[in-house]
Motif scaffolding. Structure first.
Motif, PDB file in Angstrom:
ATOM      1  N   MET A   1     -41.953  38.322  67.274  1.00  0.00           N
ATOM      2  CA  MET A   1     -43.023  38.927  66.531  1.00  0.00           C
ATOM      3  C   MET A   1     -44.183  39.278  67.459  1.00  0.00           C
ATOM      4  O   MET A   1     -44.783  40.326  67.329  1.00  0.00           O
ATOM      5  N   CYS A   2     -44.491  38.407  68.388  1.00  0.00           N
ATOM      6  CA  CYS A   2     -45.634  38.658  69.271  1.00  0.00           C
ATOM      7  C   CYS A   2     -45.386  39.861  70.171  1.00  0.00           C
ATOM      8  O   CYS A   2     -46.299  40.647  70.407  1.00  0.00           O
ATOM      9  N   ALA A   3     -44.173  39.996  70.670  1.00  0.00           N
ATOM     10  CA  ALA A   3     -43.877  41.133  71.552  1.00  0.00           C
ATOM     11  C   ALA A   3     -44.005  42.447  70.780  1.00  0.00           C
ATOM     12  O   ALA A   3     -44.544  43.432  71.292  1.00  0.00           O
ATOM     13  N   GLY A   4     -43.533  42.453  69.544  1.00  0.00           N
ATOM     14  CA  GLY A   4     -43.628  43.666  68.734  1.00  0.00           C
ATOM     15  C   GLY A   4     -45.067  44.062  68.462  1.00  0.00           C
ATOM     16  O   GLY A   4     -45.441  45.224  68.595  1.00  0.00           O
ATOM     17  N   LEU A   5     -45.889  43.100  68.109  1.00  0.00           N
ATOM     18  CA  LEU A   5     -47.290  43.402  67.841  1.00  0.00           C
ATOM     19  C   LEU A   5     -48.017  43.796  69.115  1.00  0.00           C
ATOM     20  O   LEU A   5     -48.935  44.612  69.089  1.00  0.00           O
ATOM     21  N   GLY A   6     -47.610  43.234  70.248  1.00  0.00           N
ATOM     22  CA  GLY A   6     -48.193  43.645  71.524  1.00  0.00           C
ATOM     23  C   GLY A   6     -47.896  45.101  71.842  1.00  0.00           C
ATOM     24  O   GLY A   6     -48.768  45.836  72.311  1.00  0.00           O
ATOM     25  N   PHE A   7     -46.665  45.526  71.578  1.00  0.00           N
ATOM     26  CA  PHE A   7     -46.316  46.935  71.784  1.00  0.00           C
ATOM     27  C   PHE A   7     -47.123  47.839  70.861  1.00  0.00           C
ATOM     28  O   PHE A   7     -47.573  48.912  71.249  1.00  0.00           O
ATOM     29  N   ILE A   8     -47.272  47.407  69.622  1.00  0.00           N
ATOM     30  CA  ILE A   8     -47.980  48.229  68.640  1.00  0.00           C
ATOM     31  C   ILE A   8     -49.433  48.428  69.053  1.00  0.00           C
ATOM     32  O   ILE A   8     -49.951  49.544  69.039  1.00  0.00           O
ATOM     33  N   GLN A   9     -50.106  47.341  69.436  1.00  0.00           N
ATOM     34  CA  GLN A   9     -51.522  47.451  69.761  1.00  0.00           C
ATOM     35  C   GLN A   9     -51.734  48.288  71.017  1.00  0.00           C
ATOM     36  O   GLN A   9     -52.610  49.150  71.049  1.00  0.00           O
ATOM     37  N   ASN A  10     -50.952  48.073  72.052  1.00  0.00           N
ATOM     38  CA  ASN A  10     -51.097  48.867  73.278  1.00  0.00           C
ATOM     39  C   ASN A  10     -50.831  50.343  73.028  1.00  0.00           C
ATOM     40  O   ASN A  10     -51.575  51.207  73.502  1.00  0.00           O
ATOM     41  N   ALA A  11     -49.784  50.632  72.273  1.00  0.00           N
ATOM     42  CA  ALA A  11     -49.456  52.031  72.001  1.00  0.00           C
ATOM     43  C   ALA A  11     -50.529  52.702  71.150  1.00  0.00           C
ATOM     44  O   ALA A  11     -50.834  53.882  71.346  1.00  0.00           O
ATOM     45  N   SER A  12     -51.122  51.949  70.233  1.00  0.00           N
ATOM     46  CA  SER A  12     -52.151  52.573  69.393  1.00  0.00           C
ATOM     47  C   SER A  12     -53.391  52.910  70.205  1.00  0.00           C
ATOM     48  O   SER A  12     -54.003  53.953  70.005  1.00  0.00           O
ATOM     49  N   PHE A  13     -53.767  52.069  71.170  1.00  0.00           N
ATOM     50  CA  PHE A  13     -54.947  52.385  71.974  1.00  0.00           C
ATOM     51  C   PHE A  13     -54.668  53.518  72.959  1.00  0.00           C
ATOM     52  O   PHE A  13     -55.551  54.326  73.247  1.00  0.00           O
ATOM     53  N   VAL A  14     -53.457  53.602  73.463  1.00  0.00           N
ATOM     54  CA  VAL A  14     -53.096  54.738  74.317  1.00  0.00           C
ATOM     55  C   VAL A  14     -53.119  56.025  73.496  1.00  0.00           C
ATOM     56  O   VAL A  14     -53.609  57.061  73.956  1.00  0.00           O
ATOM     57  N   ALA A  15     -52.627  55.961  72.272  1.00  0.00           N
ATOM     58  CA  ALA A  15     -52.643  57.140  71.402  1.00  0.00           C
ATOM     59  C   ALA A  15     -54.073  57.559  71.076  1.00  0.00           C
ATOM     60  O   ALA A  15     -54.382  58.750  71.050  1.00  0.00           O
ATOM     61  N   ILE A  16     -54.948  56.593  70.853  1.00  0.00           N
ATOM     62  CA  ILE A  16     -56.352  56.925  70.571  1.00  0.00           C
ATOM     63  C   ILE A  16     -56.960  57.662  71.753  1.00  0.00           C
ATOM     64  O   ILE A  16     -57.662  58.659  71.589  1.00  0.00           O
ATOM     65  N   ASN A  17     -56.689  57.194  72.961  1.00  0.00           N
ATOM     66  CA  ASN A  17     -57.257  57.842  74.148  1.00  0.00           C
ATOM     67  C   ASN A  17     -56.735  59.255  74.348  1.00  0.00           C
ATOM     68  O   ASN A  17     -57.448  60.113  74.854  1.00  0.00           O
ATOM     69  N   SER A  18     -55.500  59.504  73.973  1.00  0.00           N
ATOM     70  CA  SER A  18     -54.956  60.845  74.196  1.00  0.00           C
ATOM     71  C   SER A  18     -55.215  61.789  73.018  1.00  0.00           C
ATOM     72  O   SER A  18     -55.316  62.990  73.212  1.00  0.00           O
ATOM     73  N   TYR A  19     -55.346  61.269  71.807  1.00  0.00           N
ATOM     74  CA  TYR A  19     -55.519  62.121  70.639  1.00  0.00           C
ATOM     75  C   TYR A  19     -56.970  62.487  70.378  1.00  0.00           C
ATOM     76  O   TYR A  19     -57.253  63.543  69.847  1.00  0.00           O
ATOM     77  N   PHE A  20     -57.894  61.609  70.708  1.00  0.00           N
ATOM     78  CA  PHE A  20     -59.290  61.831  70.360  1.00  0.00           C
ATOM     79  C   PHE A  20     -60.112  62.071  71.617  1.00  0.00           C
ATOM     80  O   PHE A  20     -60.022  61.321  72.576  1.00  0.00           O
TER      81      PHE A  20
END
Length: 118
Positions: A1-20
């Motif tokens: 569970m922790c690895a999955g949530l770690g992937f989710i949080q990192n990917a969401s912040f990378v997406a924020i930096n590239s989308y906005f």
């Protein structure tokens, strides 16, 4: 569970930096708020799942939620894939740049001449 949530949080912040670009601070604020709300509610969700489904069932459901999050992050695509390509012709007026450079050089020469007098 922790690895999955770690992937989710990192990917969401990378997406924020590239989308906005313009309203990046608002997007980061929303993401951080979502993270805080999730951390606040997750113990209650775990307690409910443990009461209803037992340890194995709760672990299975939590891992399924994490796996869905990983699948969702794999769907994030670069913005450039969806942008319209617009060709722009840039015209540079070299005379203006040469005039500005000559004015700057003249100002430096005059300043140096004034400094040398003293």
């Amino acid at each position: 569970m922790c690895a999955g949530l770690g992937f989710i949080q990192n990917a969401s912040f990378v997406a924020i930096n590239s989308y906005f670009k313009l309203k990046k601070s608002i997007a980061v604020d929303i993401a951080m708020t979502r993270t805080g709300i999730g951390q606040t509610l997750m113990p209650h969700v775990v307690r409910y799942l443990l009461d209803c489904y037992g340890f194995r069932g709760a672990c299975l459901l939590l891992s399924a939620m994490s796996l869905h999050g990983i699948c969702g992050t794999l769907l994030i695509q670069p913005v450039e894939w969806h942008m319209k390509k617009i060709e722009e012709e840039v015209v540079v007026d070299e005379k203006v740049h040469l005039l500005e450079e000559s004015k700057n050089k003249t100002n430096y020469i005059q300043r140096d001449a004034l400094l040398c007098r003293f």
